[in-house]
Design a protein around this motif. Sequence first.
Motif, PDB file in Angstrom:
ATOM      1  N   ASP A 108      52.981  46.122 -10.875  1.00 34.83           N
ATOM      2  CA  ASP A 108      52.734  47.319 -10.426  1.00 34.83           C
ATOM      3  C   ASP A 108      51.185  47.843 -10.082  1.00 34.83           C
ATOM      4  N   PRO A 114      53.372  45.749  -4.560  1.00 35.74           N
ATOM      5  CA  PRO A 114      54.032  45.754  -6.056  1.00 35.74           C
ATOM      6  C   PRO A 114      55.536  46.290  -5.924  1.00 35.74           C
ATOM      7  N   GLY A 161      57.027  47.169  -9.146  1.00 36.26           N
ATOM      8  CA  GLY A 161      57.202  47.500 -10.779  1.00 36.26           C
ATOM      9  C   GLY A 161      57.944  48.887 -10.751  1.00 36.26           C
ATOM     10  N   GLU A 162      57.298  49.962  -9.895  1.00 33.15           N
ATOM     11  CA  GLU A 162      57.856  51.238 -10.024  1.00 33.15           C
ATOM     12  C   GLU A 162      59.183  51.481  -9.543  1.00 33.15           C
TER      13      GLU A 162
END
Length: 512
Positions: free
Chosen positions: A199, A216, A218-219
């Motif tokens: 993230d 990223p 991650g979110e």
Amino acid sequence: MLHFLSLLLLLSSFLPPSLSQPPKGLLINCGATVRSTIEGRDWVPDKDYISTGTSKTIKTPGLLQILSTVRSFPLSGRKFCYTVPAYRPGKYLIRTTYFYGGVNGDEVPPVFDQIVDGTFWSVVNTTDDYKRGLASYYEGVFTPTGRTMSVCLGVNTYTESDPFISRLEFIILGDSLYNSTDFKTYGLSLVARHSFGYDGFIIRYPDDQYDRFWEPFGEYNPIQSRARNVSVSGFWNLPPSKSFETKLTLPEPKALTFQWPTSSLPNSTYYIALYFAEDSDTSSGVSRVFNISINDVLFIRELNVIPDGVVVYSKQWPVAGPMTITLTPVSGSTLGPLINAGEIFDLVLLGGKTHTKDVIALERLRNSFQNPPLDWSGDPCLPRQYSWTGVTCSQGTRIRVVALNLTSMGLSGSLSPSIANLTALRDILLGNNSLSGPIPDLSPLKALATLHLEKNQLIGTIPPSLGNMDTLRELFLQENNLTGQVPNSLTGKPELDLRLSPGNSFSSPPPS
């Protein structure tokens, strides 16, 4: 498919200093007038690679330096090409970046096409990104078919204002990267490249030695974990080690399902590569083995993840709509599944190329004109909807130029002898311009049926070889400054429509 770049200047402070050599290639700062070094990489102005368009400056506060200029192109044109020297048999990552900045005076940026050599690459639509204050980038992998490569912007029916570009990158990739792809048949157009469970800021150079962007992921999914440091080797696509520092995983051996990419995919065929590396101590008898399915279709059976890392890929995998990946542990696996990174590309069927001899001849002809059409750059015939103004080409796989029609185009300059190297020409229509100099020898044009050179400023004599062309049916030379004798081989042809007057100053009267 486009991706996103944050524009705030403060982001550059998070990039680590370079400890390795920058990737080899050419970085073009479009619209710039001077060289610059940004984040340790050298960018050059674009004047040596394109001859049309207008340099413009964007005044958006806090904008990254590399996005502060653009080159804009008139809506009245069709195709505008950057042409750069290329290394064969090199393999190039090509990245185009766009930040509108209101340069056209409209609130909404234009939508247009981008082209590599003779191949339609993609539509450029930066509208949603621009509303969010973001730049857009597109990335592809292509190989050159000659000594140069061209990247072009094309005006289509949905283009409502001037196309533009912020920066253009050509990066030479290592031989092993994406080497299962038949680059004589396909190019690769990036759809998504992610580091799963991550993230932070985009992973790029110097972590990735080719400056690929690993975004990223991650979110998008709460199932994530930070991995231990792992040492990976043997990946021919050479993903950065940093992309293995995080993962999507489950703490127990249950199926892990997630949608990736997050957007629905057009019905097409894709190159998919997924990356894995074990970060647990497997010497104690634990194991991590699982099946991988994509949209409930088995992708790989019983993948055993090892500390050195493993990649699974398909060079041609059909997808239409959302793409769901499921990692299902096999019986006896003691650890939950994991995944570290992934790449997916759309396979772009190459459009071919115009016959090399014709390309060289047209380029020399263009250079003999003082004001050639703006779109006379890139491949002359391809893509079909973006052939050069006035150029008609043959069908089939062996692409030849069969007609030139530049009547009343306001051309000046001379008529290059190289026009005779366009040996498939049937029609030449260059009337009502301001061309000067002599008529070149056109005897190699064995299929020529129509030659219109009327209403120019041509001088000298009529080449006698014109009378020996059995296929010639129309010869219009009136209203020029020609002199000398009219060849007898022309005057006695009843099947030839010959027009020599008014104008000209022949030593004997032309036939009536």
